[in-house]
Motif scaffolding. Structure first.
Motif, PDB file in Angstrom:
ATOM      1  N   LEU A 153      39.936  44.238  53.408  1.00 48.46           N
ATOM      2  CA  LEU A 153      40.011  44.160  51.945  1.00 48.46           C
ATOM      3  C   LEU A 153      38.620  44.140  51.321  1.00 48.46           C
ATOM      4  CD1 LEU A 153      42.790  41.627  50.865  1.00 48.46           C
ATOM      5  CD2 LEU A 153      42.605  44.011  50.237  1.00 48.46           C
ATOM      6  N   ALA A 154      37.709  43.427  51.947  1.00 45.84           N
ATOM      7  CA  ALA A 154      36.346  43.320  51.418  1.00 45.84           C
ATOM      8  C   ALA A 154      35.631  44.669  51.453  1.00 45.84           C
ATOM      9  CB  ALA A 154      35.558  42.284  52.214  1.00 45.84           C
ATOM     10  N   LYS A 155      35.998  45.543  52.395  1.00 45.00           N
ATOM     11  CA  LYS A 155      35.351  46.850  52.514  1.00 45.00           C
ATOM     12  C   LYS A 155      35.871  47.860  51.494  1.00 45.00           C
ATOM     13  CE  LYS A 155      34.238  46.576  57.425  1.00 45.00           C
ATOM     14  NZ  LYS A 155      34.481  47.181  58.733  1.00 45.00           N
ATOM     15  N   LEU A 156      37.005  47.578  50.873  1.00 46.43           N
ATOM     16  CA  LEU A 156      37.571  48.517  49.901  1.00 46.43           C
ATOM     17  C   LEU A 156      36.672  48.631  48.672  1.00 46.43           C
ATOM     18  CD1 LEU A 156      41.364  47.550  49.765  1.00 46.43           C
ATOM     19  CD2 LEU A 156      40.383  49.623  50.728  1.00 46.43           C
ATOM     20  N   PRO A 157      36.624  49.817  48.058  1.00 47.18           N
ATOM     21  CA  PRO A 157      35.910  49.941  46.783  1.00 47.18           C
ATOM     22  C   PRO A 157      36.565  49.043  45.730  1.00 47.18           C
ATOM     23  CG  PRO A 157      36.451  52.101  47.679  1.00 47.18           C
ATOM     24  CD  PRO A 157      37.131  51.098  48.538  1.00 47.18           C
ATOM     25  N   ASP A 158      35.782  48.623  44.744  1.00 45.39           N
ATOM     26  CA  ASP A 158      36.270  47.668  43.748  1.00 45.39           C
ATOM     27  C   ASP A 158      37.549  48.122  43.055  1.00 45.39           C
ATOM     28  OD1 ASP A 158      34.213  45.931  44.291  1.00 45.39           O
ATOM     29  OD2 ASP A 158      32.933  46.646  42.649  1.00 45.39           O
ATOM     30  N   GLY A 159      37.611  49.364  42.609  1.00 47.57           N
ATOM     31  CA  GLY A 159      38.788  49.860  41.902  1.00 47.57           C
ATOM     32  C   GLY A 159      40.031  49.824  42.757  1.00 47.57           C
ATOM     33  N   GLN A 160      39.910  50.237  44.016  1.00 48.39           N
ATOM     34  CA  GLN A 160      41.060  50.223  44.917  1.00 48.39           C
ATOM     35  C   GLN A 160      41.515  48.795  45.204  1.00 48.39           C
ATOM     36  OE1 GLN A 160      40.305  52.386  48.513  1.00 48.39           O
ATOM     37  NE2 GLN A 160      40.085  54.364  47.464  1.00 48.39           N
ATOM     38  N   ARG A 161      40.560  47.915  45.493  1.00 51.14           N
ATOM     39  CA  ARG A 161      40.902  46.528  45.804  1.00 51.14           C
ATOM     40  C   ARG A 161      41.601  45.871  44.623  1.00 51.14           C
ATOM     41  NH1 ARG A 161      36.444  43.795  45.468  1.00 51.14           N
ATOM     42  NH2 ARG A 161      35.435  45.008  47.094  1.00 51.14           N
ATOM     43  N   GLU A 162      41.051  46.091  43.432  1.00 49.72           N
ATOM     44  CA  GLU A 162      41.610  45.477  42.234  1.00 49.72           C
ATOM     45  C   GLU A 162      43.045  45.956  41.997  1.00 49.72           C
ATOM     46  OE1 GLU A 162      39.810  44.492  37.845  1.00 49.72           O
ATOM     47  OE2 GLU A 162      39.300  46.402  38.763  1.00 49.72           O
ATOM     48  N   ALA A 163      43.269  47.261  42.056  1.00 51.37           N
ATOM     49  CA  ALA A 163      44.609  47.808  41.835  1.00 51.37           C
ATOM     50  C   ALA A 163      45.572  47.339  42.930  1.00 51.37           C
ATOM     51  CB  ALA A 163      44.559  49.332  41.788  1.00 51.37           C
ATOM     52  N   PHE A 164      45.112  47.349  44.176  1.00 45.10           N
ATOM     53  CA  PHE A 164      45.956  46.933  45.299  1.00 45.10           C
ATOM     54  C   PHE A 164      46.380  45.474  45.162  1.00 45.10           C
ATOM     55  CE2 PHE A 164      46.368  45.067  49.557  1.00 45.10           C
ATOM     56  CZ  PHE A 164      47.392  45.843  50.064  1.00 45.10           C
ATOM     57  N   LEU A 165      45.426  44.587  44.873  1.00 46.28           N
ATOM     58  CA  LEU A 165      45.737  43.158  44.771  1.00 46.28           C
ATOM     59  C   LEU A 165      46.621  42.853  43.562  1.00 46.28           C
ATOM     60  CD1 LEU A 165      42.351  41.561  45.851  1.00 46.28           C
ATOM     61  CD2 LEU A 165      44.460  41.719  47.168  1.00 46.28           C
ATOM     62  N   LEU A 166      46.367  43.538  42.443  1.00 45.81           N
ATOM     63  CA  LEU A 166      47.228  43.336  41.281  1.00 45.81           C
ATOM     64  C   LEU A 166      48.668  43.735  41.590  1.00 45.81           C
ATOM     65  CD1 LEU A 166      44.937  44.573  38.365  1.00 45.81           C
ATOM     66  CD2 LEU A 166      45.831  42.268  38.666  1.00 45.81           C
ATOM     67  N   ASN A 167      48.828  44.798  42.376  1.00 48.08           N
ATOM     68  CA  ASN A 167      50.159  45.274  42.712  1.00 48.08           C
ATOM     69  C   ASN A 167      50.815  44.406  43.777  1.00 48.08           C
ATOM     70  OD1 ASN A 167      51.728  47.439  44.721  1.00 48.08           O
ATOM     71  ND2 ASN A 167      52.259  47.568  42.549  1.00 48.08           N
ATOM     72  N   ARG A 168      50.131  44.178  44.873  1.00 45.25           N
ATOM     73  CA  ARG A 168      50.751  43.521  46.025  1.00 45.25           C
ATOM     74  C   ARG A 168      50.754  41.999  45.940  1.00 45.25           C
ATOM     75  NH1 ARG A 168      52.734  47.399  49.757  1.00 45.25           N
ATOM     76  NH2 ARG A 168      52.449  49.269  48.522  1.00 45.25           N
ATOM     77  N   VAL A 169      49.705  41.418  45.394  1.00 40.17           N
ATOM     78  CA  VAL A 169      49.622  39.952  45.347  1.00 40.17           C
ATOM     79  C   VAL A 169      50.263  39.410  44.072  1.00 40.17           C
ATOM     80  CG1 VAL A 169      48.058  37.983  45.305  1.00 40.17           C
ATOM     81  CG2 VAL A 169      47.572  39.915  46.799  1.00 40.17           C
ATOM     82  N   GLU A 170      49.895  39.983  42.927  1.00 34.52           N
ATOM     83  CA  GLU A 170      50.414  39.468  41.665  1.00 34.52           C
ATOM     84  C   GLU A 170      51.735  40.110  41.258  1.00 34.52           C
ATOM     85  OE1 GLU A 170      47.614  39.125  38.506  1.00 34.52           O
ATOM     86  OE2 GLU A 170      46.030  38.475  39.847  1.00 34.52           O
ATOM     87  N   GLY A 171      52.131  41.181  41.950  1.00 40.83           N
ATOM     88  CA  GLY A 171      53.421  41.801  41.686  1.00 40.83           C
ATOM     89  C   GLY A 171      53.490  42.610  40.406  1.00 40.83           C
ATOM     90  N   LYS A 172      52.360  43.050  39.904  1.00 40.25           N
ATOM     91  CA  LYS A 172      52.349  43.838  38.664  1.00 40.25           C
ATOM     92  C   LYS A 172      52.764  45.271  38.960  1.00 40.25           C
ATOM     93  CE  LYS A 172      49.160  41.062  36.061  1.00 40.25           C
ATOM     94  NZ  LYS A 172      50.131  40.297  35.358  1.00 40.25           N
ATOM     95  N   ARG A 173      53.379  45.895  37.985  1.00 47.10           N
ATOM     96  CA  ARG A 173      53.805  47.284  38.122  1.00 47.10           C
ATOM     97  C   ARG A 173      52.647  48.214  37.790  1.00 47.10           C
ATOM     98  NH1 ARG A 173      59.847  46.709  35.630  1.00 47.10           N
ATOM     99  NH2 ARG A 173      60.548  45.321  37.282  1.00 47.10           N
ATOM    100  N   HIS A 174      52.794  49.460  38.170  1.00 53.04           N
ATOM    101  CA  HIS A 174      51.724  50.434  37.963  1.00 53.04           C
ATOM    102  C   HIS A 174      51.357  50.555  36.485  1.00 53.04           C
ATOM    103  CE1 HIS A 174      52.568  52.644  42.013  1.00 53.04           C
ATOM    104  NE2 HIS A 174      52.418  51.345  42.161  1.00 53.04           N
ATOM    105  N   LYS A 175      52.353  50.550  35.621  1.00 55.41           N
ATOM    106  CA  LYS A 175      52.106  50.674  34.185  1.00 55.41           C
ATOM    107  C   LYS A 175      51.296  49.476  33.664  1.00 55.41           C
ATOM    108  CE  LYS A 175      54.582  51.387  29.858  1.00 55.41           C
ATOM    109  NZ  LYS A 175      55.889  51.485  29.209  1.00 55.41           N
ATOM    110  N   GLU A 176      51.647  48.276  34.113  1.00 55.13           N
ATOM    111  CA  GLU A 176      50.920  47.073  33.683  1.00 55.13           C
ATOM    112  C   GLU A 176      49.469  47.110  34.166  1.00 55.13           C
ATOM    113  OE1 GLU A 176      54.347  43.624  33.719  1.00 55.13           O
ATOM    114  OE2 GLU A 176      53.604  44.345  35.663  1.00 55.13           O
ATOM    115  N   ILE A 177      49.277  47.540  35.409  1.00 52.94           N
ATOM    116  CA  ILE A 177      47.922  47.625  35.958  1.00 52.94           C
ATOM    117  C   ILE A 177      47.119  48.654  35.180  1.00 52.94           C
ATOM    118  CG2 ILE A 177      46.568  48.198  38.012  1.00 52.94           C
ATOM    119  CD1 ILE A 177      49.008  47.226  39.673  1.00 52.94           C
ATOM    120  N   ALA A 178      47.744  49.777  34.852  1.00 50.28           N
ATOM    121  CA  ALA A 178      47.065  50.825  34.087  1.00 50.28           C
ATOM    122  C   ALA A 178      46.596  50.290  32.743  1.00 50.28           C
ATOM    123  CB  ALA A 178      47.995  52.021  33.892  1.00 50.28           C
TER     124      ALA A 178
END
Length: 172
Positions: free
Chosen positions: A118-143
């Motif tokens: 996770l630490a090696k991921l680029p910032d944008g990918q990590r942020e989108a991934f964690l918002l989706n998988r950890v916080e359970g946000k939908r793609h539209k909300e993350i956008a």
């Protein structure tokens, strides 16, 4: 028969007089009946807040009974809550697991690998991934949060998943 001037407790002066007449008696009633441990002064305040919330339904003649009933119920609810808390305090947590020591060790190693990947991921990918998988946000909300399109969010999450799979596979 005298004519009633006020039909509800919603008027500030009527409410204030009901409070002045009954708050001390209510506190003493709760204190003597239930003791200091359950914060009778808080229950008095809560009871008068409920009176204010329901002021249109309560007449000044019924205000004392309403406040005493509400305060008594609040105290009884607190007692129930205290009993439940006590039951859970007395219950001993499990000090054993059904997993083998090898499994537990592998699990902690996998968690370390995952965190490194996770630490090696680029910032944008990590942020989108964690918002989706950890916080359970939908793609539209993350956008909306990131100020990008939903398609860009999908791409970032998909790329992050692929990168994580490759990183964890290499670390094995």
């Amino acid at each position: 028969m005298p004519k009633k001037l006020h039909t509800t407790v919603c008027e500030e002066s009527v409410f204030a007089s009901v409070f002045k007449k009954n708050s001390e008696d209510l506190y003493k009633f709760l204190y003597y009946k239930y003791g200091e441990n359950l914060n009778p002064s808080d229950k008095v305040q809560e009871a008068f807040i409920k009176l204010w919330d329901n002021c249109a339904k309560v007449t000044p003649d019924n205000a004392r009974g309403f406040v005493f009933t509400v305060a008594k119920r609040l105290m009884l609810n607190s007692i129930k809550h205290e009993k439940i808390v006590l039951e859970y305090q007395l219950e001993k947590p499990k000090d054993y697991t059904n997993e083998s020591p090898e499994f537990l060790m592998e699990e902690s190693e996998y968690l370390k690998k995952y965190q490194m990947a996770l630490a090696k991921l680029p910032d944008g990918q990590r942020e989108a991934f964690l918002l989706n998988r950890v916080e359970g946000k939908r793609h539209k909300e993350i956008a909306e949060l990131l100020g990008i399109s939903a398609k860009a969010v999908e791409k970032r999450i998909y790329s992050a998943l692929n990168t994580l799979k490759e990183e964890i596979k290499e670390l094995r």
